[in-house]
Design a protein around this motif. Structure first.
Motif, PDB file in Angstrom:
ATOM      1  N   HIS A   7      -1.769   1.004  16.236  1.00  0.00           N
ATOM      2  CA  HIS A   7      -1.633   2.318  15.588  1.00  0.00           C
ATOM      3  C   HIS A   7      -1.990   3.425  16.576  1.00  0.00           C
ATOM      4  O   HIS A   7      -1.294   4.445  16.675  1.00  0.00           O
TER       5      HIS A   7
ATOM      6  N   PRO B 135      -5.926   4.594  12.503  1.00  0.00           N
ATOM      7  CA  PRO B 135      -5.647   4.612  11.065  1.00  0.00           C
ATOM      8  C   PRO B 135      -6.951   4.751  10.280  1.00  0.00           C
ATOM      9  O   PRO B 135      -8.023   4.365  10.768  1.00  0.00           O
TER      10      PRO B 135
ATOM     11  N   GLN C  15      -2.868   4.767   6.896  1.00  0.00           N
ATOM     12  CA  GLN C  15      -4.037   4.080   6.370  1.00  0.00           C
ATOM     13  C   GLN C  15      -3.779   2.586   6.349  1.00  0.00           C
ATOM     14  O   GLN C  15      -2.643   2.126   6.250  1.00  0.00           O
ATOM     15  N   VAL C  16      -4.853   1.818   6.449  1.00  0.00           N
ATOM     16  CA  VAL C  16      -4.780   0.371   6.324  1.00  0.00           C
ATOM     17  C   VAL C  16      -5.885  -0.052   5.360  1.00  0.00           C
ATOM     18  O   VAL C  16      -7.013   0.437   5.433  1.00  0.00           O
ATOM     19  N   TYR C  17      -5.539  -0.936   4.451  1.00  0.00           N
ATOM     20  CA  TYR C  17      -6.483  -1.347   3.412  1.00  0.00           C
ATOM     21  C   TYR C  17      -7.031  -2.724   3.719  1.00  0.00           C
ATOM     22  O   TYR C  17      -6.305  -3.640   4.134  1.00  0.00           O
TER      23      TYR C  17
ATOM     24  N   SER D 267       0.840  -1.202   0.000  1.00  0.00           N
ATOM     25  CA  SER D 267       0.000   0.000   0.000  1.00  0.00           C
ATOM     26  C   SER D 267       0.873   1.249   0.000  1.00  0.00           C
ATOM     27  O   SER D 267       2.070   1.185   0.281  1.00  0.00           O
TER      28      SER D 267
ATOM     29  N   PHE E 152      -0.748  -2.473   4.303  1.00  0.00           N
ATOM     30  CA  PHE E 152      -0.312  -1.133   4.703  1.00  0.00           C
ATOM     31  C   PHE E 152       1.097  -0.905   4.190  1.00  0.00           C
ATOM     32  O   PHE E 152       1.789  -1.831   3.753  1.00  0.00           O
TER      33      PHE E 152
END
Length: 489
Positions: free
Chosen positions: A417, A425, A176-178, A171, A451
């Motif tokens: 996080h 996040p 951010q985390v997907y 990523s 991430f």
């Protein structure tokens, strides 16, 4: 080369990234890097193997006392997009990537950097060699040909991986985390079109559209940037009534990169050249106005062409039909998602278009959160190009990754996080083809998140990575691996 990288922090990660920069690795040419990594693993006594496609797995036993922790897979792809500025000769199969730092960002000189996915690969390697880290059973999975076809993931061996949780390190956004991604497919169109010799009353001219920003065909598809193929076709439309005929065409180099340049050779009556030049100058200004603030360096030029014995051009009717078909072909954002606000649902990139000796080839990349919408775009291509006698096929289709917002793995990442960075996040779904969708189809029991550090300009020579974000990414990855070593956490 790139010795300055080893002065950056965290040093283990940047040392491995230096190796990646110095080892050519465009899609389809990862063999030298795989051999290097196998030798490196042998030096550390880490077991490794490959599947039938050539994907590489390196394993590391759990720290003492943590053998029963869930197995963790660190996953990234070894290949990189090969894009260079037109005035910069670079052989991606032989030449290393030259890097430099500007205002806290690492750039390459006139080429793609390979931070996509070199940062993730380097981080996984650094984790494997970190003997201070407490961890459960680890596997590092390095796939091949992600950028060209998703070939490594699509051909990944089943019943091979042992881990229960997969950390995709591909990523490109800090903080951010997907948890989901679009699926995709290549739409390939081909035809042999009728030609005739260039007449004595015709002259050849070379039309070029250059100076666009380009970028990632998924992440940047909604940024309003120009697509060189779409824009050069507008120029060809502008010249239809001066009886211009296409001799050849070349636009874009990769189906997953927004094309930055496109070129065409035309045959037209000699007395129409100045009229063509006037029309194109007016169109250049129109395009500059439309793309102001996005693609300010756009240039549309007309120069004398080079004639050769036996030069042929498409017939006037074939040229007209081809230009018209390209003009109406799907391109750009098709629909925004209603389920995930702010995310593109369906898009298409007219990535590579070529014409030579009457042989026409197009490769477009369709992406969608919905497989049905992806299939519909492909069918529209088929229906459209059948009108000019072309053949259409769909290749390298891969599924999307369905979000799982209740995942315990996601909850543990978010808690870490908050603890380490003081903020939650952002949980995201990405309009790009992460390998997670394919891996999840092959290993449906896997829990997955994705991430990484902050990368901008991926798939273009503007690619760069924020150095501070790499340290933050590394800190989160180490913390998460240690946290997952405790199965009761």
């Amino acid at each position: 080369m790139n010795a300055h990288l080893e002065q950056l922090a965290p040093r283990p990660l940047w040392r491995h990234f230096r190796t990646l920069c110095n080892t050519p690795r465009p899609s389809g040419h990862e063999a030298a890097l795989v051999a290097h990594l196998e030798a490196w693993a042998d030096g550390l006594g880490l077991p490794h193997d490959r599947d039938a496609f050539g994907n590489l797995r390196i394993r590391k036993p759990a720290s003492p006392g943590h053998e029963k922790a869930p197995g963790v897979i660190l996953q990234g792809h070894l290949d990189m997009v090969a894009q260079a500025n037109a005035d910069h000769p670079h052989d991606f199969t032989r030449d290393p990537i030259a890097t430099h730092v500007v205002d806290g960002w690492l750039h390459a000189r006139n080429t793609t950097l390979g931070a996509d996915n070199g940062m993730g690969v380097a981080a996984a390697l650094a984790i494997l060699e970190d003997d201070t880290l407490v961890h459960g059973p680890l596997e590092a999975l390095f796939t091949l040909e992600e950028e060209s076809s998703m070939g490594g993931a699509l051909n990944l061996a089943e019943d091979w991986l042992e881990g229960e949780m997969l950390l995709n390190l591909d990523s490109e956004d800090r903080g951010q985390v997907y948890i989901g991604c679009a699926g995709g497919a290549d739409v390939v169109v081909e035809a042999q079109l009728p030609t005739s010799a260039v007449g004595e009353d015709e002259t050849l001219v070379r039309l070029a559209l250059t100076g666009l920003t380009g970028g990632h065909s998924g992440l940047d598809i909604d940024k309003g940037r120009g697509n060189a193929n779409r824009l050069l076709v507008r120029a060809l439309r502008r010249l239809e009534d001066v009886d211009a005929r296409l001799v050849d065409y070349q636009g874009g180099t990769l189906r997953n990169a927004l094309p930055r340049e496109a070129f065409a050779t035309l045959a037209l009556p000699a007395e129409e050249v100045e009229a063509a030049r006037t029309r194109l100058a007016a169109l250049e200004q129109e395009l500059r106005d439309e793309l102001a603030g996005v693609d300010d360096d756009l240039r549309l030029t007309l120069e004398p062409g080079v004639a050769a014995d036996g030069t042929a051009a498409l017939s006037r009717e074939a040229s007209r039909l081809l230009v018209n078909a390209l003009h109406v072909a799907p391109c750009g954002v098709e629909r925004m998602s209603t389920a995930v606000p702010g995310v593109v649902e369906t898009s298409n990139n007219l990535g590579v278009v070529s014409l030579a000796d009457g042989r026409f080839h197009l490769c477009a990349l369709v992406r969608s959160l919905r497989d049905s919408a992806r299939a519909d775009i492909a069918d529209r291509f088929r229906a459209l190009f059948e009108l000019i006698g072309a053949r259409t096929r769909v290749e390298n289709a891969y599924p999307g990754w369905t979000p799982s917002p209740e995942s315990p793995l996601l909850a543990r990442f978010c808690a870490l996080h908050r603890e380490r960075l003081g903020v939650d996040p952002a949980i995201k779904v990405i309009h790009a083809g992460l390998e997670c969708g394919i891996l999840g189809a092959k290993y449906p029991a896997l829990e997955m998140i994705s991430f990484g550090p902050l990368i901008r300009g991926a798939h273009s020579p503007d690619e760069r990575v924020e150095i501070d974000s790499v340290a933050e990414f590394w800190d989160m990855l180490r913390a998460l691996v240690e946290d997952l070593a405790d199965p009761k956490a």
